[in-house]
Design a protein around this motif. Sequence first.
Motif: not given
Length: 363
Positions: A13-15, A141-150, A271-276
Motif C-alpha cells: 500500500c505504501l509503495c 496512514a496509507a491504509l486509511v487514505i487508499l480506499p477513499f482514493f480508489a 485533496g486525495i492527490w495532495t495526500i498521496l
Amino acid sequence: MKVEKISPFQLGCLCFAYMSGFSTLYLLEAKLILHDVWMANITAAVAIILLLQLLMYIQRRFPDQNFSDIIVNMFGNWIGKFVLCLYLLAMTGLGVLSLRSIALFYTTAILPNTSSSLIMAIVVLVTTYAAYLGLNAISRAALVILPFFAMAMVVICIFIFNDVELNPLLPQFQHSFPLIVYGSMISFGFPFGKTSVIVFLFSEITNQKKVVRSCAIAVILSCLYLLMSTYLSIGCLGEHLFKSAAFPFFSAIQLVKFGEYIERIEIMIIGIWTILTLFEIIIAQYCFVKIVGRIFGAKALSSLYLPAGAFFIAVSMRSFDNPAKLLSYDMMILPISILAPSILVPLALIGTIWVRCGLANKS
C-alpha cells in the motif's frame, strides 16, 4: 535502536501511494508519444518489477541488514559511503521534484496568489513530522487514505468515460523505436523508478518472502492507474488540447459535474492527490535520514528529521524556480540520473556478491 516492522501488505500500500502520488500530473511520456504511450508505461513497469526481484535477492543474502549497511559492507567504507551519497542526491532530487510539482499545481490551478515557498514550507512541516513518527504510522496512514482514493477514482472515471469521443490508443506504432525507448525512460524516471528507494525499507518488513509480490502488485496497479488516466485524458480533451494542457488529467476531471450543487468534484480529488504526494516526500525524507545516520554512524535518528526537512525546503526554494526548468528536469535529466541508483548500483552489488562468493568457495 529498536525498529518497528510492518507487514508486506502495508509495504505494498505504501509503495502504491509512493508511486501514484502526482504520477498523472504532467503525463509527459504521453505528450511525447501519444498513442504508443502504453508501450512506454508497460515497459517501465516490467523493468521495475525485474529490478525489485534483483533488489530482493540482495536483501535476502543479508536479511538482518539495511540496504545502506549492505552497500557499505560490500563496497567498503569509503566507496560505500560515496554510493550512499549518490542515493542521498537522488532522494533529494525526488523530494524537491515532488515539492515543486505540488507548489506549481497549487499556485497555477487553485491558489494563484499564494507564494510557492509558503506552500512548500507547510508541506515540509507535515512530512517531517510524519517521517519522525516512523514507518508504522506512515503505513497506517496509507491504509486509511487508499480506499477513499480508489472509490473517488472509480466514480470519476465512470463519469469521465461518458465524455470520451475518440480512441486515444489508435492508430498504433506511429513513432520510431528510439522515441518509444526514450518515452519508456521518462516513464521509468517518473513514476516507476522512484520505487528503488523502497529497497531501504525491505529490512523493516516482517515477512521478506512476500515483499516482491506485494510491491509487484503495487507497480501493476500504479501502471493501470496511469494508463487509465492517460486514456481518459486524451479521449476527452483530444490530442491538441492534451498536449497544450499543463495538467491534462486535471483538465479532464474538470469536465465532471454532478448536477447543480456538486460541480467542483475535482476539489475532493485534489485533496486525495495532495495526500498521496505527501507520501512521496515522507518516504524520501525517511530514507534520507536513515542513510545520513548510517554515513555518520548516528545511533539515534530522531534529532536528524528536522535538519533533513530544513535541507529539503532550502534546496527546493533554490531549485526549479520556473516551470520550464522543472519540465526540463523531468524530460531530460531525471531519465538519465535515475539509472545510477536504480540499475547500476544493484548490478554492481550483484557482481561484488558473486565475486566474493566465488573467492570464498575457492578458499
